[in-house]
Design a protein around this motif. Structure first.
Motif, mmCIF file in Angstrom:
data_model
loop_
_atom_site.group_PDB
_atom_site.id
_atom_site.type_symbol
_atom_site.label_atom_id
_atom_site.label_comp_id
_atom_site.label_asym_id
_atom_site.label_seq_id
_atom_site.Cartn_x
_atom_site.Cartn_y
_atom_site.Cartn_z
ATOM 1 N N ILE A 33 35.602 42.118 30.956
ATOM 2 C CA ILE A 33 36.092 42.980 29.884
ATOM 3 C C ILE A 33 37.484 42.487 29.525
ATOM 4 C CG2 ILE A 33 36.820 45.305 29.225
ATOM 5 C CD1 ILE A 33 34.775 46.375 31.265
ATOM 6 N N ALA A 34 37.665 42.069 28.282
ATOM 7 C CA ALA A 34 38.963 41.615 27.791
ATOM 8 C C ALA A 34 39.510 42.679 26.844
ATOM 9 C CB ALA A 34 38.819 40.280 27.062
ATOM 10 N N ALA A 35 40.672 43.216 27.167
ATOM 11 C CA ALA A 35 41.217 44.330 26.377
ATOM 12 C C ALA A 35 42.634 44.015 25.914
ATOM 13 C CB ALA A 35 41.218 45.609 27.217
ATOM 14 N N ASN A 36 42.869 44.231 24.651
ATOM 15 C CA ASN A 36 44.219 44.144 24.088
ATOM 16 C C ASN A 36 44.541 45.517 23.497
ATOM 17 O OD1 ASN A 36 46.664 43.419 23.017
ATOM 18 N ND2 ASN A 36 45.829 42.212 21.339
ATOM 19 N N LEU A 62 38.189 42.764 34.910
ATOM 20 C CA LEU A 62 38.898 43.448 33.838
ATOM 21 C C LEU A 62 40.183 42.686 33.571
ATOM 22 C CD1 LEU A 62 39.531 45.784 31.887
ATOM 23 C CD2 LEU A 62 40.596 46.965 33.839
ATOM 24 N N LEU A 63 40.414 42.304 32.316
ATOM 25 C CA LEU A 63 41.595 41.569 31.898
ATOM 26 C C LEU A 63 42.273 42.353 30.780
ATOM 27 C CD1 LEU A 63 39.790 38.123 31.656
ATOM 28 C CD2 LEU A 63 41.032 39.018 33.642
ATOM 29 N N VAL A 64 43.537 42.680 30.971
ATOM 30 C CA VAL A 64 44.241 43.548 30.026
ATOM 31 C C VAL A 64 45.553 42.916 29.603
ATOM 32 C CG1 VAL A 64 45.128 45.867 29.586
ATOM 33 C CG2 VAL A 64 43.253 45.559 31.211
ATOM 34 N N GLU A 65 45.769 42.789 28.298
ATOM 35 C CA GLU A 65 47.071 42.364 27.803
ATOM 36 C C GLU A 65 48.042 43.536 27.920
ATOM 37 O OE1 GLU A 65 49.155 40.835 23.669
ATOM 38 O OE2 GLU A 65 47.115 40.176 24.124
ATOM 39 N N GLY A 73 57.004 32.873 29.463
ATOM 40 C CA GLY A 73 57.218 33.185 30.861
ATOM 41 C C GLY A 73 57.181 34.662 31.177
ATOM 42 N N VAL A 74 56.676 35.473 30.267
ATOM 43 C CA VAL A 74 56.577 36.920 30.464
ATOM 44 C C VAL A 74 55.180 37.256 30.983
ATOM 45 C CG1 VAL A 74 56.616 39.175 29.317
ATOM 46 C CG2 VAL A 74 58.214 37.371 28.616
ATOM 47 N N PRO A 75 55.038 38.016 32.074
ATOM 48 C CA PRO A 75 53.707 38.429 32.529
ATOM 49 C C PRO A 75 52.996 39.189 31.409
ATOM 50 C CG PRO A 75 55.354 38.916 34.198
ATOM 51 C CD PRO A 75 56.099 38.530 32.951
ATOM 52 N N ARG A 76 51.900 38.629 30.895
ATOM 53 C CA ARG A 76 51.303 39.157 29.668
ATOM 54 C C ARG A 76 49.883 39.674 29.862
ATOM 55 N NH1 ARG A 76 53.785 41.356 26.058
ATOM 56 N NH2 ARG A 76 55.252 39.609 25.974
ATOM 57 N N VAL A 77 49.136 39.122 30.798
ATOM 58 C CA VAL A 77 47.777 39.595 31.041
ATOM 59 C C VAL A 77 47.632 39.910 32.523
ATOM 60 C CG1 VAL A 77 45.309 39.054 30.949
ATOM 61 C CG2 VAL A 77 46.830 38.257 29.126
ATOM 62 N N VAL A 78 47.105 41.089 32.809
ATOM 63 C CA VAL A 78 46.863 41.515 34.182
ATOM 64 C C VAL A 78 45.360 41.622 34.374
ATOM 65 C CG1 VAL A 78 47.175 43.374 35.879
ATOM 66 C CG2 VAL A 78 49.055 42.725 34.341
ATOM 67 N N GLY A 79 44.860 41.079 35.480
ATOM 68 C CA GLY A 79 43.427 41.086 35.724
ATOM 69 C C GLY A 79 43.086 41.520 37.129
ATOM 70 N N THR A 124 54.765 56.822 27.335
ATOM 71 C CA THR A 124 55.099 55.816 28.351
ATOM 72 C C THR A 124 54.690 54.409 27.948
ATOM 73 O OG1 THR A 124 53.004 55.915 29.588
ATOM 74 C CG2 THR A 124 54.678 57.583 30.108
ATOM 75 N N GLY A 125 53.806 54.286 26.979
ATOM 76 C CA GLY A 125 53.267 52.987 26.599
ATOM 77 C C GLY A 125 52.135 52.518 27.484
ATOM 78 N N LEU A 126 51.883 53.240 28.586
ATOM 79 C CA LEU A 126 50.872 52.825 29.552
ATOM 80 C C LEU A 126 49.576 53.619 29.435
ATOM 81 C CD1 LEU A 126 53.242 52.567 32.630
ATOM 82 C CD2 LEU A 126 52.060 50.631 31.550
ATOM 83 N N GLU A 127 49.529 54.579 28.531
ATOM 84 C CA GLU A 127 48.399 55.499 28.482
ATOM 85 C C GLU A 127 47.065 54.783 28.305
ATOM 86 O OE1 GLU A 127 51.992 57.937 27.460
ATOM 87 O OE2 GLU A 127 51.272 55.926 26.986
ATOM 88 N N ALA A 128 46.982 53.868 27.349
ATOM 89 C CA ALA A 128 45.713 53.176 27.100
ATOM 90 C C ALA A 128 45.359 52.248 28.258
ATOM 91 C CB ALA A 128 45.788 52.388 25.793
ATOM 92 N N ILE A 129 46.354 51.559 28.810
ATOM 93 C CA ILE A 129 46.107 50.655 29.936
ATOM 94 C C ILE A 129 45.537 51.434 31.111
ATOM 95 C CG2 ILE A 129 47.232 49.155 31.627
ATOM 96 C CD1 ILE A 129 49.245 48.427 29.364
#
Length: 250
Positions: free
Chosen positions: A154-157, A208-211, A240-246, A186-191
């Motif tokens: 699942i790839a989510a942006n 699961l991969l989330v931007e 160099g910014v952590p951008r995708v968490v899986g 918080t900006g984290l609600e959807a994540i």
């Protein structure tokens, strides 16, 4: 780009014909486009298109402008999805991720969801224009339209800004759909919501991969671990910014 668009020529001719005077009509058209840009409108909206992993996508105010950082999401999904696997693009917008996966992944069975029917119309149009067939497009609020279906990846942006971050951000952001940018206070609600629901839609060993936004990687990783996912990691974007968490379902 704007001058080439105004004159109906390619960028190379802008340079090779740099000494050619403009007609009054050409100058008026160029000034119109530059004026729109000066007011902050994204170049992609002015041109009506944006390139993403070699695909030229139609874009407009109803969908986010595809970012280079999101290509990292596609790359990771291609790594973990075996040929012929079922993959999901959560929040497809213009269809950028889904179409890149369908174009590059051997036999991948791609499903794309978005809660905006207007965005899905743009995505379907891009698929038709590019001749990419076989992507399933579904209007869905979160995972609601999927029932019990499961995917290898699942790839989510998702939206990951706060209202304050949107207000303080570049002027270009205010032209893009707020619902695709702002998650909540918080900006984290959807994540967090995606992390909680995703295990029910992952095959064993599925990813699961989330931007995520700036400075959100650690909180996003905690959300994935709390949902029971293993091997949680983050990957950096070109800056160099952590951008995708899986994370992987055990």
């Amino acid at each position: 780009l704007l001058l080439a668009e105004a004159l109906g020529i390619d960028r190379l001719r802008v340079y090779t014909e740099s000494e050619r005077p403009l007609t009054a009509a050409e100058l008026a058209r160029a000034r119109e486009l530059v004026g729109r840009r000066a007011r902050g409108e994204p170049v992609a909206y002015i041109l009506g298109r944006r390139a993403f992993r070699g695909l030229e996508l139609a874009v407009g105010p109803g969908v986010l402008v595809p970012r280079p950082e999101t290509e990292l999401l596609v790359e990771w999904a291609l790594e973990v999805a075996a040929p012929g696997a079922a993959v999901l693009d959560w929040g497809t917008g213009s269809g950028a991720v889904a179409l890149a996966l369908a174009a590059e992944g051997p036999g991948l069975r791609v499903t794309a969801i978005d809660r905006s029917e207007a965005a899905l119309e743009v995505a379907r149009g891009n698929a038709a224009r590019l001749g990419i067939k076989g992507v399933e497009w579904l209007c869905s609020d979160g995972f609601a339209a999927l029932g019990g279906r499961r995917f290898a990846a699942i790839a989510a942006n998702p939206p990951y800004l706060t209202p304050g971050e949107l207000a303080a951000g570049p002027a270009e952001l205010r032209f893009e759909p707020e619902g695709a940018l702002v998650a909540g206070p918080t900006g984290l609600e959807a994540i967090e919501a995606i992390a909680a629901a995703a295990p029910s839609h992952l095959e064993p060993g599925g990813w699961l991969l989330v931007e995520v936004g700036d400075r959100q990687a650690e909180a996003a990783a905690r959300a994935l671990r709390a949902a029971g996912l293993a091997d949680v990691a983050a990957r950096d974007d070109f800056a160099g910014v952590p951008r995708v968490v899986g994370g992987r379902l055990r």
